[in-house]
Design a protein around this motif. Structure first.
Motif, PDB file in Angstrom:
ATOM      1  N   LEU A 120      -2.002  -1.794  -2.198  1.00 47.55           N
ATOM      2  CA  LEU A 120      -0.886  -1.177  -1.172  1.00 47.55           C
ATOM      3  C   LEU A 120       0.484  -1.650  -1.768  1.00 47.55           C
ATOM      4  O   LEU A 120       1.410  -0.501  -1.902  1.00 47.55           O
ATOM      5  CB  LEU A 120      -1.213  -1.944  -0.047  1.00 47.55           C
ATOM      6  N   SER A 121       0.568  -2.717  -2.196  1.00 45.82           N
ATOM      7  CA  SER A 121       1.972  -3.238  -2.720  1.00 45.82           C
ATOM      8  C   SER A 121       2.556  -2.477  -3.928  1.00 45.82           C
ATOM      9  O   SER A 121       3.709  -1.886  -4.281  1.00 45.82           O
ATOM     10  CB  SER A 121       2.089  -4.741  -3.106  1.00 45.82           C
ATOM     11  N   ALA A 122       1.564  -2.210  -4.899  1.00 46.40           N
ATOM     12  CA  ALA A 122       1.806  -1.604  -6.098  1.00 46.40           C
ATOM     13  C   ALA A 122       2.069  -0.094  -5.823  1.00 46.40           C
ATOM     14  O   ALA A 122       3.015   0.567  -6.401  1.00 46.40           O
ATOM     15  CB  ALA A 122       0.592  -1.810  -7.268  1.00 46.40           C
ATOM     16  N   VAL A 123       1.101   0.624  -5.267  1.00 44.85           N
ATOM     17  CA  VAL A 123       1.204   2.048  -4.939  1.00 44.85           C
ATOM     18  C   VAL A 123       2.338   2.554  -4.169  1.00 44.85           C
ATOM     19  O   VAL A 123       2.864   3.408  -4.325  1.00 44.85           O
ATOM     20  CB  VAL A 123      -0.241   2.937  -4.414  1.00 44.85           C
ATOM     21  N   ALA A 124       2.496   1.518  -2.981  1.00 49.17           N
ATOM     22  CA  ALA A 124       3.645   2.026  -2.166  1.00 49.17           C
ATOM     23  C   ALA A 124       5.138   1.299  -2.536  1.00 49.17           C
ATOM     24  O   ALA A 124       6.105   1.628  -1.844  1.00 49.17           O
ATOM     25  CB  ALA A 124       3.241   1.358  -0.724  1.00 49.17           C
ATOM     26  N   GLY A 125       5.143   0.730  -3.609  1.00 52.33           N
ATOM     27  CA  GLY A 125       6.153   0.081  -3.954  1.00 52.33           C
ATOM     28  C   GLY A 125       7.076  -0.972  -3.016  1.00 52.33           C
ATOM     29  O   GLY A 125       8.076  -1.028  -2.649  1.00 52.33           O
ATOM     30  N   LEU A 126       5.778  -1.849  -2.471  1.00 55.80           N
ATOM     31  CA  LEU A 126       6.495  -2.986  -1.613  1.00 55.80           C
ATOM     32  C   LEU A 126       7.056  -4.142  -2.362  1.00 55.80           C
ATOM     33  O   LEU A 126       6.883  -4.239  -3.434  1.00 55.80           O
ATOM     34  CB  LEU A 126       5.396  -3.342  -0.714  1.00 55.80           C
ATOM     35  N   PRO A 127       7.855  -4.784  -1.810  1.00 54.71           N
ATOM     36  CA  PRO A 127       8.514  -6.078  -2.248  1.00 54.71           C
ATOM     37  C   PRO A 127       7.393  -6.942  -2.753  1.00 54.71           C
ATOM     38  O   PRO A 127       6.331  -7.133  -1.960  1.00 54.71           O
ATOM     39  CB  PRO A 127       9.359  -6.549  -1.369  1.00 54.71           C
TER      40      PRO A 127
END
Length: 229
Positions: A207-214
């Motif tokens: 999720l963090s990688a694909v959605a570009g989350l901090p």
């Protein structure tokens, strides 16, 4: 899960538990109930207990007043001046001492304001919610269909199953996604948009990688997010 009702004091404007609050009121009332004879002992006991400068000075003053009253008592007789003086000293010990004790009773019985704080109960509630999340996540991994029927991770829907605060990133709407730690409304909308494009996520790391989350959000998301396919 129904959280326990917050503590409600039985003494007006008092956050101390009932037993301690009642004890403090009794202590403060002793000077008046004893007509002032217990006042020096009341403050002396508090001073020895709390080792407080204010209490030490107060007990010294009341002991001095009490000693003067005892000194004058034998010579009362028909001396009006002595009678008035003894009456005044008794008033100081009984009424002033009682009022003084009520003003400082919280300082004596709850000096740090912690009597009404039950941190152990809070810790236990947090631990229980963490365990509920673990059990719900295990169930979702073993039987996704049942997890969907139980509405695990769907705080936006009515349900009876307690999942400890999980949020299903693959199905919950943007408003529910904002319940995740650090997820702002803007990030929630971004997650919802990317989810529609990719079909969902498998883990907090994905999720963090694909959605570009901090990156610093990943650790918190691991604890509260669930990914039901």
């Amino acid at each position: 899960m129904n959280e326990p009702a917050p503590y409600e004091s039985r003494v007006p404007s008092d956050s101390m538990p009932p037993g301690r609050a009642a004890l403090s009121v009794t202590w403060a009332a002793l000077p008046f109930l004893s007509l002032g004879y217990a006042t020096p002992f009341t403050f002396a006991a508090a001073a020895l207990w709390r080792r407080n400068v204010h209490l030490l000075v107060s007990s010294g003053v009341y002991i001095g007043v009490f000693a003067l009253m005892l000194y004058l008592l034998p010579g009362l007789g028909g001396d009006d001046a002595s009678q008035r003086t003894v009456g005044l000293l008794m008033f100081v010990l009984a009424v002033v001492g009682c009022g003084h004790a009520f003003v400082i009773r919280r300082r004596v019985f709850d000096p740090h304001g912690l009597s009404g704080v039950d941190n152990e109960a809070v810790v236990e509630r947090v631990k229980r919610r963490r365990l509920l999340r673990e059990k719900a996540r295990e169930l979702a991994a073993a039987d996704p269909g049942l997890a969907k029927e139980l509405r695990i991770g769907r705080p936006d829907l009515p349900r009876q199953y307690n999942d400890g605060g999980l949020v299903d990133v693959n199905h919950a709407p943007a408003k529910a996604l904002t319940l995740l730690p650090g997820i702002t409304p803007e990030l929630a909308e971004k997650i919802e948009r990317v989810r529609a494009e990719t079909g969902g996520f498998m883990s907090a790391e994905e999720l963090s990688a694909v959605a570009g989350l901090p990156p610093d959000l990943t650790g918190d998301l691991v604890d509260y997010a669930v990914f039901i396919r």
